[in-house]
Design a protein around this motif. Structure first.
Motif, PDB file in Angstrom:
ATOM      1  N   SER A  55     -38.738 -13.198-124.193  1.00 13.62           N
ATOM      2  CA  SER A  55     -38.323 -14.599-124.116  1.00 13.62           C
ATOM      3  C   SER A  55     -39.174 -15.513-124.990  1.00 13.62           C
ATOM      4  O   SER A  55     -38.809 -16.667-125.218  1.00 13.62           O
ATOM      5  CB  SER A  55     -38.385 -15.079-122.664  1.00 13.62           C
ATOM      6  OG  SER A  55     -39.708 -14.974-122.168  1.00 13.62           O
ATOM      7  N   ASP A  67     -23.157 -15.896-107.674  1.00 11.37           N
ATOM      8  CA  ASP A  67     -23.485 -16.626-108.900  1.00 11.37           C
ATOM      9  C   ASP A  67     -23.846 -15.630-110.001  1.00 11.37           C
ATOM     10  O   ASP A  67     -24.779 -14.846-109.853  1.00 11.37           O
ATOM     11  CB  ASP A  67     -24.635 -17.592-108.639  1.00 11.37           C
ATOM     12  CG  ASP A  67     -25.068 -18.309-109.903  1.00 11.37           C
ATOM     13  OD1 ASP A  67     -26.253 -18.580-110.068  1.00 11.37           O
ATOM     14  OD2 ASP A  67     -24.183 -18.594-110.727  1.00 11.37           O
ATOM     15  N   LYS A  95     -29.882 -21.192-123.772  1.00 14.23           N
ATOM     16  CA  LYS A  95     -29.765 -20.061-122.852  1.00 14.23           C
ATOM     17  C   LYS A  95     -28.679 -19.107-123.352  1.00 14.23           C
ATOM     18  O   LYS A  95     -27.743 -18.737-122.621  1.00 14.23           O
ATOM     19  CB  LYS A  95     -29.484 -20.524-121.429  1.00 14.23           C
ATOM     20  CG  LYS A  95     -30.643 -21.266-120.769  1.00 14.23           C
ATOM     21  CD  LYS A  95     -30.382 -21.471-119.278  1.00 14.23           C
ATOM     22  CE  LYS A  95     -31.603 -22.026-118.563  1.00 14.23           C
ATOM     23  NZ  LYS A  95     -31.914 -23.399-118.991  1.00 14.23           N
ATOM     24  N   ILE A 110     -36.422 -10.023-114.826  1.00 12.24           N
ATOM     25  CA  ILE A 110     -37.459 -10.856-114.218  1.00 12.24           C
ATOM     26  C   ILE A 110     -38.550  -9.918-113.749  1.00 12.24           C
ATOM     27  O   ILE A 110     -38.278  -8.968-113.018  1.00 12.24           O
ATOM     28  CB  ILE A 110     -36.907 -11.656-113.020  1.00 12.24           C
ATOM     29  CG1 ILE A 110     -35.878 -12.679-113.485  1.00 12.24           C
ATOM     30  CG2 ILE A 110     -38.039 -12.358-112.286  1.00 12.24           C
ATOM     31  CD1 ILE A 110     -35.282 -13.489-112.349  1.00 12.24           C
ATOM     32  N   TYR A 115     -26.948 -17.012-120.249  1.00 10.38           N
ATOM     33  CA  TYR A 115     -27.627 -16.801-118.983  1.00 10.38           C
ATOM     34  C   TYR A 115     -27.980 -18.146-118.369  1.00 10.38           C
ATOM     35  O   TYR A 115     -27.981 -19.184-119.044  1.00 10.38           O
ATOM     36  CB  TYR A 115     -28.890 -15.940-119.164  1.00 10.38           C
ATOM     37  CG  TYR A 115     -29.949 -16.538-120.059  1.00 10.38           C
ATOM     38  CD1 TYR A 115     -29.895 -16.375-121.441  1.00 10.38           C
ATOM     39  CD2 TYR A 115     -31.020 -17.263-119.527  1.00 10.38           C
ATOM     40  CE1 TYR A 115     -30.867 -16.918-122.257  1.00 10.38           C
ATOM     41  CE2 TYR A 115     -31.996 -17.808-120.337  1.00 10.38           C
ATOM     42  CZ  TYR A 115     -31.912 -17.620-121.711  1.00 10.38           C
ATOM     43  OH  TYR A 115     -32.879 -18.162-122.525  1.00 10.38           O
ATOM     44  N   THR A 116     -28.285 -18.130-117.086  1.00  3.63           N
ATOM     45  CA  THR A 116     -28.557 -19.392-116.389  1.00  3.63           C
ATOM     46  C   THR A 116     -29.984 -19.487-115.861  1.00  3.63           C
ATOM     47  O   THR A 116     -30.490 -20.583-115.662  1.00  3.63           O
ATOM     48  CB  THR A 116     -27.584 -19.559-115.212  1.00  3.63           C
ATOM     49  OG1 THR A 116     -27.724 -18.440-114.330  1.00  3.63           O
ATOM     50  CG2 THR A 116     -26.140 -19.652-115.701  1.00  3.63           C
ATOM     51  N   ASN A 117     -30.645 -18.358-115.652  1.00  5.34           N
ATOM     52  CA  ASN A 117     -31.960 -18.363-115.022  1.00  5.34           C
ATOM     53  C   ASN A 117     -33.064 -18.458-116.080  1.00  5.34           C
ATOM     54  O   ASN A 117     -33.258 -17.543-116.874  1.00  5.34           O
ATOM     55  CB  ASN A 117     -32.135 -17.081-114.191  1.00  5.34           C
ATOM     56  CG  ASN A 117     -33.344 -17.123-113.289  1.00  5.34           C
ATOM     57  OD1 ASN A 117     -34.275 -17.897-113.515  1.00  5.34           O
ATOM     58  ND2 ASN A 117     -33.330 -16.310-112.260  1.00  5.34           N
ATOM     59  N   SER A 118     -33.795 -19.545-116.080  1.00  5.64           N
ATOM     60  CA  SER A 118     -34.842 -19.744-117.086  1.00  5.64           C
ATOM     61  C   SER A 118     -36.073 -18.876-116.814  1.00  5.64           C
ATOM     62  O   SER A 118     -37.011 -18.859-117.611  1.00  5.64           O
ATOM     63  CB  SER A 118     -35.249 -21.218-117.129  1.00  5.64           C
ATOM     64  OG  SER A 118     -35.676 -21.639-115.853  1.00  5.64           O
ATOM     65  N   MET A 119     -36.084 -18.143-115.714  1.00  4.85           N
ATOM     66  CA  MET A 119     -37.211 -17.274-115.387  1.00  4.85           C
ATOM     67  C   MET A 119     -37.107 -15.894-116.036  1.00  4.85           C
ATOM     68  O   MET A 119     -38.050 -15.110-115.966  1.00  4.85           O
ATOM     69  CB  MET A 119     -37.323 -17.104-113.864  1.00  4.85           C
ATOM     70  CG  MET A 119     -37.583 -18.385-113.112  1.00  4.85           C
ATOM     71  SD  MET A 119     -39.148 -19.140-113.596  1.00  4.85           S
ATOM     72  CE  MET A 119     -40.292 -17.944-112.921  1.00  4.85           C
ATOM     73  N   PHE A 120     -35.969 -15.596-116.648  1.00  7.50           N
ATOM     74  CA  PHE A 120     -35.837 -14.298-117.316  1.00  7.50           C
ATOM     75  C   PHE A 120     -36.894 -14.173-118.410  1.00  7.50           C
ATOM     76  O   PHE A 120     -37.103 -15.114-119.190  1.00  7.50           O
ATOM     77  CB  PHE A 120     -34.452 -14.137-117.927  1.00  7.50           C
ATOM     78  CG  PHE A 120     -33.353 -13.912-116.912  1.00  7.50           C
ATOM     79  CD1 PHE A 120     -32.139 -14.578-117.037  1.00  7.50           C
ATOM     80  CD2 PHE A 120     -33.515 -13.025-115.867  1.00  7.50           C
ATOM     81  CE1 PHE A 120     -31.111 -14.370-116.119  1.00  7.50           C
ATOM     82  CE2 PHE A 120     -32.493 -12.805-114.944  1.00  7.50           C
ATOM     83  CZ  PHE A 120     -31.296 -13.485-115.072  1.00  7.50           C
ATOM     84  N   THR A 130     -30.640  -7.753-114.523  1.00  9.30           N
ATOM     85  CA  THR A 130     -29.334  -8.292-114.148  1.00  9.30           C
ATOM     86  C   THR A 130     -28.418  -8.117-115.348  1.00  9.30           C
ATOM     87  O   THR A 130     -28.754  -8.527-116.458  1.00  9.30           O
ATOM     88  CB  THR A 130     -29.438  -9.788-113.794  1.00  9.30           C
ATOM     89  OG1 THR A 130     -30.350  -9.937-112.704  1.00  9.30           O
ATOM     90  CG2 THR A 130     -28.082 -10.343-113.382  1.00  9.30           C
ATOM     91  N   GLN A 134     -25.555 -14.734-113.129  1.00  6.94           N
ATOM     92  CA  GLN A 134     -26.658 -15.262-113.913  1.00  6.94           C
ATOM     93  C   GLN A 134     -26.602 -14.828-115.375  1.00  6.94           C
ATOM     94  O   GLN A 134     -27.238 -15.456-116.223  1.00  6.94           O
ATOM     95  CB  GLN A 134     -27.983 -14.825-113.305  1.00  6.94           C
ATOM     96  CG  GLN A 134     -28.216 -15.346-111.891  1.00  6.94           C
ATOM     97  CD  GLN A 134     -29.601 -15.028-111.411  1.00  6.94           C
ATOM     98  OE1 GLN A 134     -30.584 -15.516-111.955  1.00  6.94           O
ATOM     99  NE2 GLN A 134     -29.695 -14.191-110.394  1.00  6.94           N
TER     100      GLN A 134
END
Lengths: 116, 114
Positions: free
Chosen positions: A52, A1, A71, A94, A25-30, A105, A3
């Motif tokens: 962020s 996947d 995103k 992250i 991007y897909t991960n909201s934790m970045f 990433t 990200q």
């Protein structure tokens, strides 16, 4: 996947115009987003980053915009110069607060060509 | 100031031969260290990272291994190279909890396996 995605493998711009490089991007934790510039046969060099919690960061000719709801982030280069011709990588981090470290990433890069 | 050294710059090795790439960092203590590979036409792939001496985390199972014998030394190895190991290998370091500055990369090693 994947990200971090850079959907445009290449971009050509006339000297003096604006270059806009995009990244999704897909991960909201970045928590941080960064742009790197890479010339052939060299290591990438850090250009600019944005937290962020912000939506814009500017450094000279380089501005990064962040749209968290979409995103999406973008790098604007104004005015573009022939020396800006390189591959640009978008990266996201992250942080692992317990370990006191973080991990980046990277996207696959966009090759920018600035035409004189 | 901090500097990162990576060598050799280019390497041509036959299939089945061993590999050793070395990376050293100066001017900082206890850095996080990373090995990346950029294959032709592809992005940057994280291979290994280390947060301390003797500690190695592998991201992608493969024909390669890494070691950190000293605080500022990171080594990428292989016992028997494959054609698919060809690529541009990058070492990088970072300071903990300073994500805004990202990683600092070395100048890279172009490995061609023939």
């Amino acid at each position: 996947d994947q990200q971090v995605k850079q959907n445009s493998p290449s971009l050509s711009v006339q000297e003096g115009r604006i270059s806009i490089l995009n990244c999704d991007y897909t991960n909201s934790m970045f928590d941080y987003f960064l742009w790197y510039k890479k010339y052939p046969a060299e290591g990438p060099t850090f250009l600019i980053s944005i937290s962020s919690i912000k939506d814009k960061n500017e450094d000279g000719r380089f501005t990064v915009f962040l749209n968290k709801s979409a995103k999406h982030l973008s790098l604007h280069i104004v005015p573009s110069q022939p020396g800006d011709s390189a591959v640009y990588f978008c990266a996201a981090s992250i942080s692992y607060s317990g370990a006191g470290s973080y991990q980046l990433t990277f996207g696959k890069g966009t090759k920018l060509s600035v035409i004189p | 100031s901090q500097t990162i050294h990576q060598w050799p710059a280019t390497l041509v090795q036959p299939v089945g031969s061993p590999l050793s790439l070395e990376c050293t960092v100066e001017g900082t203590s206890n850095p996080n260290l990373y090995w990346y590979r950029q294959a032709a036409g592809r992005g940057l792939q994280l291979l290994f990272y280390s947060v301390g001496i003797g500690q190695i985390s592998s991201e992608v199972p493969q024909n390669l291994s890494a070691s950190r014998p000293q605080d500022r030394q990171f080594i990428l190895s292989s016992k028997k190279l494959l054609l698919s190991d060809s690529g541009f290998y990058l070492c990088a370091w970072s300071v903990r909890v300073q994500a805004r500055y990202g990683y600092t990369f070395g100048s890279g090693t172009r490995l061609t396996v023939v």
